[in-house]
Design an enzyme around this catalytic site. Structure first.
Site, mmCIF file in Angstrom:
data_model
loop_
_atom_site.group_PDB
_atom_site.id
_atom_site.type_symbol
_atom_site.label_atom_id
_atom_site.label_comp_id
_atom_site.label_asym_id
_atom_site.label_seq_id
_atom_site.Cartn_x
_atom_site.Cartn_y
_atom_site.Cartn_z
ATOM 1 N N THR A 217 0.814 -1.225 0.000
ATOM 2 C CA THR A 217 0.000 0.000 0.000
ATOM 3 C C THR A 217 0.842 1.267 0.000
ATOM 4 O O THR A 217 0.471 2.272 -0.616
ATOM 5 C CB THR A 217 -0.913 -0.011 1.253
ATOM 6 O OG1 THR A 217 -1.819 -1.094 1.109
ATOM 7 C CG2 THR A 217 -1.696 1.265 1.404
ATOM 8 N N ASP B 146 1.301 -6.613 -4.529
ATOM 9 C CA ASP B 146 0.368 -6.522 -3.416
ATOM 10 C C ASP B 146 0.723 -7.788 -2.628
ATOM 11 O O ASP B 146 0.783 -8.889 -3.204
ATOM 12 C CB ASP B 146 -1.060 -6.570 -3.981
ATOM 13 C CG ASP B 146 -2.105 -6.147 -2.968
ATOM 14 O OD1 ASP B 146 -1.943 -6.488 -1.793
ATOM 15 O OD2 ASP B 146 -3.084 -5.506 -3.365
ATOM 16 N N SER B 147 0.996 -7.676 -1.334
ATOM 17 C CA SER B 147 1.695 -8.777 -0.660
ATOM 18 C C SER B 147 0.957 -10.117 -0.550
ATOM 19 O O SER B 147 1.606 -11.135 -0.313
ATOM 20 C CB SER B 147 2.220 -8.332 0.697
ATOM 21 O OG SER B 147 1.213 -8.277 1.654
ATOM 22 N N ASP C 169 -0.148 -7.173 4.516
ATOM 23 C CA ASP C 169 -0.916 -8.415 4.647
ATOM 24 C C ASP C 169 -0.050 -9.622 4.992
ATOM 25 O O ASP C 169 -0.420 -10.445 5.831
ATOM 26 C CB ASP C 169 -1.703 -8.703 3.359
ATOM 27 C CG ASP C 169 -2.871 -7.747 3.170
ATOM 28 O OD1 ASP C 169 -3.212 -7.026 4.125
ATOM 29 O OD2 ASP C 169 -3.442 -7.718 2.064
ATOM 30 N N THR D 223 -0.609 -22.385 19.613
ATOM 31 C CA THR D 223 -1.929 -22.008 20.100
ATOM 32 C C THR D 223 -2.619 -20.998 19.179
ATOM 33 O O THR D 223 -1.961 -20.183 18.537
ATOM 34 C CB THR D 223 -1.855 -21.430 21.535
ATOM 35 O OG1 THR D 223 -3.164 -20.980 21.911
ATOM 36 C CG2 THR D 223 -0.878 -20.280 21.660
ATOM 37 N N GLN D 224 -3.940 -21.067 19.167
ATOM 38 C CA GLN D 224 -4.730 -20.070 18.436
ATOM 39 C C GLN D 224 -4.779 -18.749 19.188
ATOM 40 O O GLN D 224 -5.174 -17.727 18.634
ATOM 41 C CB GLN D 224 -6.173 -20.569 18.248
ATOM 42 C CG GLN D 224 -6.262 -21.778 17.351
ATOM 43 C CD GLN D 224 -7.683 -22.313 17.182
ATOM 44 O OE1 GLN D 224 -8.648 -21.671 17.578
ATOM 45 N NE2 GLN D 224 -7.799 -23.479 16.597
HETATM 46 N N1 ASP Z 1 -2.915 -5.481 0.408
HETATM 47 C C1 ASP Z 1 -1.803 -4.650 0.831
HETATM 48 C C2 ASP Z 1 -0.555 -5.509 0.807
HETATM 49 O O1 ASP Z 1 -0.387 -6.317 1.671
HETATM 50 C C3 ASP Z 1 -2.062 -4.111 2.199
HETATM 51 C C4 ASP Z 1 -0.999 -3.190 2.725
HETATM 52 O O2 ASP Z 1 0.063 -3.026 2.207
HETATM 53 O O3 ASP Z 1 -1.262 -2.568 3.776
HETATM 54 O O4 ASP Z 1 0.237 -5.380 -0.087
#
Ligand code: ASP
Length: 338
Positions: free
Chosen positions: A13, A58-59, A91, A272-273
């Site tokens: 982002t 975009d990750s 992400d 653990t969750q």
């Molecule tokens: N979807 C974006 C990513 O992970 C979210 C971000 O960067 O905040 O590339």
């Protein structure tokens, strides 16, 4: 002499642009914005070089091959720079930071992952502060770790989780205090920082990351589903259990499936969750049943750290007993040894 920082710009982002009403990474857009912004030319900043990856991602599109690319890039430029920044989407940033922590053994310089929730192109954004603080930290603080900087805190990379999809305070390190906190001043918790190694880092490539997986337990999960997940090519599984590491012990088929997999050499790690706290397989019979089935404890590791650590260990060792011992040892500060 001015310090030098290398910025690996992978996407996210932070450098995105609104195209037809949706954010997407656009090559050179971030650099153009930075060039026009006096804050990025301030005399107190180090010299920095931006290396833009192609394509910018975009990750959610990141794979272990991208982790390798980042790790190699850092090693290739290691001697020329005092510190490194990885601009990355939020992400999957916790996964990439954890992976790099294991892949770069004996790191002696800061590698700081950062990004933002709002892109630099917007008037109100967290991109500028995150990037400027990361530049100062990477240049002036000799923290020899893979870290993640976000919203005034520097965390150990293999301890972080993304906890908020929309707030500025997007990351937390639930089981380890921040390495540094930025207010009016910069407060580094030096007691929490790992010691400086005495030799250059070694790069460990992940040879078969697709052979590890993660599965979140839920009430009523059938033994059949579990059995399917545990089929080859799977060699390692992070099983996210309840509370202190518990799973049902009143379903013999469920336990049999687990025991059969560990008997043929699949490494199953109990994490653990819960966001905070640790796995203790001695506390309840529902936990000790898992230990009897051959599961090992993930202690207080995040699922992200456990998954990437297991992929790393399966790449560097063949012997299952060694992998299990190492998995439960503290290698990069990713778990608390009691
Ligand atoms: N979807 C974006 C990513 O992970 C979210 C971000 O960067 O905040 O590339």
């Amino acid at each position: 002499m001015k310090k030098r920082v290398y910025i690996a710009y992978t996407g996210g982002t932070i450098g995105m642009k609104l195209v037809h009403g949706r954010y997407q990474p656009v090559p050179n857009f971030l650099q153009t914005l930075m060039a026009a912004n006096p804050a990025f030319h301030h005399a107190q900043l180090p010299h920095y070089t931006i290396s833009q990856y192609q394509p910018l991602l975009d990750s959610p599109n990141m794979t272990p091959a991208d982790w390798s690319r980042i790790a190699r890039d850092i090693c290739d430029h290691y001697d020329e720079y005092d510190g490194f920044i990885v601009l990355h989407g939020t992400d999957t940033m916790a996964y990439s930071a954890s992976a790099l922590a294991f892949m770069l053994e004996g790191l002696g310089k800061p590698v700081i992952f950062t990004g933002s929730q709002i892109p630099l192109c917007e008037l109100r954004n967290d991109a500028q502060e995150n990037l400027i603080a990361s530049l100062l930290l990477a240049a002036d603080y000799a923290i020899p770790e893979v870290c993640l900087y976000f919203h005034k805190k520097l965390f150990r990379g293999c301890r972080v989780v993304k906890v908020d999809a929309s707030g500025f305070d997007a990351f937390d390190s639930p089981n380890y205090r921040p390495l540094a906190e930025l207010g009016i001043g910069v407060a580094v918790n030096w007691g929490a920082v790992r010691p400086l190694p005495d030799s250059p880092p070694t790069l460990h490539e992940l040879t078969s990351p697709g052979e590890v997986g993660a599965l979140r337990l839920y009430p009523g999960m059938s033994a059949r589903i579990l059995e399917n997940v545990l089929q080859p090519p799977l060699r390692g599984l992070i099983l996210q259990t309840y509370g202190a590491g518990n799973a049902p012990d009143n379903d013999p088929e469920f336990l049999r499936v687990l025991a059969a997999a560990t008997a043929r050499g699949v490494v199953i790690v109990d994490c653990t969750q819960c966001l905070r706290g640790t796995v203790d397989l001695t506390k309840y019979t529902t936990g000790s049943a898992l230990a009897e089935a051959g599961l090992i404890s993930g202690y207080d590791m995040t699922p992200e750290a456990a998954l990437t650590k297991l992929a790393y260990l399966l790449s560097v060792h063949d012997d299952v007993a060694t992998i299990k011992t190492q998995m439960q040892a503290n290698l990069r500060g990713e778990l608390t040894v009691s």
